[in-house]
Design an enzyme around this catalytic site. Structure first.
Site, PDB file in Angstrom:
ATOM      1  N   LYS A 109      59.166 -25.305  17.241  1.00  0.00           N
ATOM      2  CA  LYS A 109      58.159 -24.330  16.874  1.00  0.00           C
ATOM      3  C   LYS A 109      56.936 -24.489  17.773  1.00  0.00           C
ATOM      4  O   LYS A 109      56.694 -25.587  18.245  1.00  0.00           O
ATOM      5  CB  LYS A 109      57.755 -24.439  15.402  1.00  0.00           C
ATOM      6  N   ARG A 160      61.037 -34.679  33.016  1.00  0.00           N
ATOM      7  CA  ARG A 160      60.414 -34.847  34.329  1.00  0.00           C
ATOM      8  C   ARG A 160      59.993 -36.288  34.546  1.00  0.00           C
ATOM      9  O   ARG A 160      59.930 -36.774  35.657  1.00  0.00           O
ATOM     10  CB  ARG A 160      59.181 -33.940  34.433  1.00  0.00           C
ATOM     11  N   ILE A 170      57.363 -35.167  19.841  1.00  0.00           N
ATOM     12  CA  ILE A 170      58.264 -34.755  18.761  1.00  0.00           C
ATOM     13  C   ILE A 170      59.719 -35.100  19.080  1.00  0.00           C
ATOM     14  O   ILE A 170      60.492 -35.425  18.174  1.00  0.00           O
ATOM     15  CB  ILE A 170      58.095 -33.252  18.412  1.00  0.00           C
TER      16      ILE A 170
HETATM   17  P1  NAP Z   1      54.144 -33.426  24.042  1.00  0.00           P
HETATM   18  O1  NAP Z   1      54.059 -34.800  23.442  1.00  0.00           O
HETATM   19  O2  NAP Z   1      53.056 -32.988  24.929  1.00  0.00           O
HETATM   20  O3  NAP Z   1      55.549 -33.326  24.748  1.00  0.00           O
HETATM   21  C1  NAP Z   1      55.986 -32.155  25.373  1.00  0.00           C
HETATM   22  C2  NAP Z   1      56.949 -32.557  26.485  1.00  0.00           C
HETATM   23  O4  NAP Z   1      57.423 -31.360  27.106  1.00  0.00           O
HETATM   24  C3  NAP Z   1      56.328 -33.389  27.576  1.00  0.00           C
HETATM   25  O5  NAP Z   1      56.361 -34.763  27.275  1.00  0.00           O
HETATM   26  C4  NAP Z   1      57.187 -33.035  28.758  1.00  0.00           C
HETATM   27  O6  NAP Z   1      58.335 -33.859  28.702  1.00  0.00           O
HETATM   28  C5  NAP Z   1      57.698 -31.630  28.492  1.00  0.00           C
HETATM   29  N1  NAP Z   1      57.072 -30.601  29.336  1.00  0.00           N
HETATM   30  C6  NAP Z   1      57.724 -29.711  30.124  1.00  0.00           C
HETATM   31  N2  NAP Z   1      56.874 -28.907  30.751  1.00  0.00           N
HETATM   32  C7  NAP Z   1      55.652 -29.277  30.378  1.00  0.00           C
HETATM   33  C8  NAP Z   1      54.342 -28.814  30.703  1.00  0.00           C
HETATM   34  N3  NAP Z   1      54.151 -27.793  31.548  1.00  0.00           N
HETATM   35  N4  NAP Z   1      53.284 -29.438  30.125  1.00  0.00           N
HETATM   36  C9  NAP Z   1      53.449 -30.471  29.271  1.00  0.00           C
HETATM   37  N5  NAP Z   1      54.684 -30.938  28.928  1.00  0.00           N
HETATM   38  C10 NAP Z   1      55.759 -30.357  29.480  1.00  0.00           C
HETATM   39  O7  NAP Z   1      54.227 -32.331  22.871  1.00  0.00           O
HETATM   40  P2  NAP Z   1      54.914 -32.450  21.444  1.00  0.00           P
HETATM   41  O8  NAP Z   1      53.897 -32.868  20.447  1.00  0.00           O
HETATM   42  O9  NAP Z   1      56.167 -33.206  21.523  1.00  0.00           O
HETATM   43  O10 NAP Z   1      55.174 -30.893  21.160  1.00  0.00           O
HETATM   44  C11 NAP Z   1      56.190 -30.167  21.830  1.00  0.00           C
HETATM   45  C12 NAP Z   1      56.533 -28.984  20.946  1.00  0.00           C
HETATM   46  O11 NAP Z   1      56.972 -29.472  19.675  1.00  0.00           O
HETATM   47  C13 NAP Z   1      55.327 -28.072  20.664  1.00  0.00           C
HETATM   48  O12 NAP Z   1      55.738 -26.740  20.614  1.00  0.00           O
HETATM   49  C14 NAP Z   1      54.853 -28.533  19.292  1.00  0.00           C
HETATM   50  O13 NAP Z   1      54.220 -27.491  18.557  1.00  0.00           O
HETATM   51  C15 NAP Z   1      56.170 -28.922  18.641  1.00  0.00           C
HETATM   52  N6  NAP Z   1      56.024 -29.901  17.559  1.00  0.00           N
HETATM   53  C16 NAP Z   1      55.221 -31.001  17.685  1.00  0.00           C
HETATM   54  C17 NAP Z   1      55.080 -31.873  16.614  1.00  0.00           C
HETATM   55  C18 NAP Z   1      54.238 -33.128  16.683  1.00  0.00           C
HETATM   56  O14 NAP Z   1      54.059 -33.798  15.647  1.00  0.00           O
HETATM   57  N7  NAP Z   1      53.721 -33.524  17.829  1.00  0.00           N
HETATM   58  C19 NAP Z   1      55.726 -31.619  15.411  1.00  0.00           C
HETATM   59  C20 NAP Z   1      56.588 -30.529  15.327  1.00  0.00           C
HETATM   60  C21 NAP Z   1      56.711 -29.674  16.414  1.00  0.00           C
HETATM   61  P3  NAP Z   1      58.967 -34.524  30.013  1.00  0.00           P
HETATM   62  O15 NAP Z   1      57.870 -35.317  30.627  1.00  0.00           O
HETATM   63  O16 NAP Z   1      60.044 -35.330  29.407  1.00  0.00           O
HETATM   64  O17 NAP Z   1      59.466 -33.429  30.893  1.00  0.00           O
END
Ligand code: NAP
Length: 307
Positions: free
Chosen positions: A90, A37, A14
């Site tokens: 969120k 990270r 996101i």
């Molecule tokens: P994601 O692709 O898994 O990315 C989350 C990022 O958070 C990871 O790339 C990592 O970034 C960091 N992180 C720090 N501690 C972590 C841990 N213990 N485990 C995994 N990642 C960790 O997830 P995302 O889809 O972007 O979602 C993140 C948040 O945004 C969630 O709450 C989700 O509900 C919300 N969201 C997502 C979307 C969507 O379409 N995907 C839409 C709206 C909202 P680094 O490697 O850079 O540290």
């Protein structure tokens, strides 16, 4: 107002899809640092942790936290205590109590805390809310059904405690419903949890408004083929339907003209306005509905899920 110097934490899906491009185009913010990270963004200062970013860029004024909800509290606490305004992706946290505590910390520090709900900024949501105001409802049906393998590849955190499973997208529907409908509360819920996972792959919620209007939500991550993000509201004046997560609005069967999608632009406009006004916006109503489903729902064990 001068552009607010903002740092972003967690360079995942996101952050890359929405936060970075919207911040780069925003007149209200300047993206000056990334805490990640694993990843970096060319041309933007990089730090391995939030703590290093706060130390390395003491003139940062705000941070946007885009990590999974399980690790967001410690980061938000550190940023708020350092006097930074905080934008929470969120859901705003893994528990209701931690979000309440963050709101208290923000108030004590005199900074803005914004618990964002992007789906509320989908173009059809505000016109639907306006059309529904004062109308008598007959029933509400929510279908939020998508293919988890397509939308959440490699996201292990989503299946862990605090990751919320199918409520991760489902809470988007609840964020719209709690915004445009009269208050409703849960009567019954079924949570289908894969035998090898901690979080549900599907859930059915049966709620009711004070006037007894049924609100039914079906969330399912096993949907292949057409995906559905639909909210159908039957009223005494006919149906109103949000499709595609609020990107389309039908009154009766007539598609309403809407502006183009700009959810994250809307969120950052709101964050800027909150900072300028010295206010916070921390609405936990969608998270409370999920907590109630966990609290009173029946758990059913279903087939194991392998990515
Ligand atoms: P994601 O692709 O898994 O990315 C989350 C990022 O958070 C990871 O790339 C990592 O970034 C960091 N992180 C720090 N501690 C972590 C841990 N213990 N485990 C995994 N990642 C960790 O997830 P995302 O889809 O972007 O979602 C993140 C948040 O945004 C969630 O709450 C989700 O509900 C919300 N969201 C997502 C979307 C969507 O379409 N995907 C839409 C709206 C909202 P680094 O490697 O850079 O540290």
């Amino acid at each position: 107002m001068m552009a607010v110097r903002i740092g972003l934490v967690g360079l995942g899906k996101i952050a890359r899809d929405q936060h970075v491009p919207v911040l780069n185009a925003s007149p209200d913010f300047t993206l000056t640092a990334i805490a990640s990270r694993n990843a970096a963004l060319e041309g933007t200062a990089h730090f391995a942790t939030l703590e290093a970013m706060l130390e390395g860029q003491p003139d940062l004024e705000a941070v946007a936290l885009c990590q999974p909800p399980q690790v967001r509290f410690e980061a938000a606490k550190a940023a708020l205590r350092a006097g930074k305004h905080v934008f929470l992706e969120k859901p705003p946290g893994a528990t209701l109590s931690e979000v309440k505590l963050l709101a208290d910390i923000a108030r004590a520090a005199g900074v803005t805390l914004f618990a964002s709900w992007h789906s509320r900024y989908a173009p059809g949501v505000e016109p639907a809310r306006v059309w529904l105001a004062g109308r008598r409802l007959r029933g509400v049906t929510i279908h939020w059904k998508e293919d988890v393998r397509h939308w959440h590849p490699g996201q292990d955190w989503i299946w862990e405690p605090g990751g919320m499973g199918v409520f991760d997208p489902g809470i988007n529907a609840l964020s719209i419903a709690t915004h445009i409908l009269p208050p409703f509360f849960l009567r019954d819920a079924v949570l289908e949890v894969p035998s090898n996972r901690a979080a549900p792959i599907a859930a059915t919620l049966d709620a009711v408004t004070e006037e007894g209007v049924p609100v039914r939500a079906e969330f399912d991550w096993r949907q292949t083929g057409p995906q559905s993000w639909t909210i159908l509201i039957e009223t005494e004046d006919g149906p109103v339907r949000l499709e595609k997560g609020g990107a389309e609005l039908y009154i009766g069967d007539v598609a309403q003209p809407l502006p183009p999608e700009a959810e994250y632009r809307g969120l950052y406009d709101r964050f800027a306005a909150l900072i300028a006004a010295g206010e916070s916006d921390v609405d936990v109503a969608p998270l409370r509905q999920v907590a109630d489903a966990y609290l009173s729902g029946r758990r059913v064990s279903v087939d194991p899920f392998e990515a």
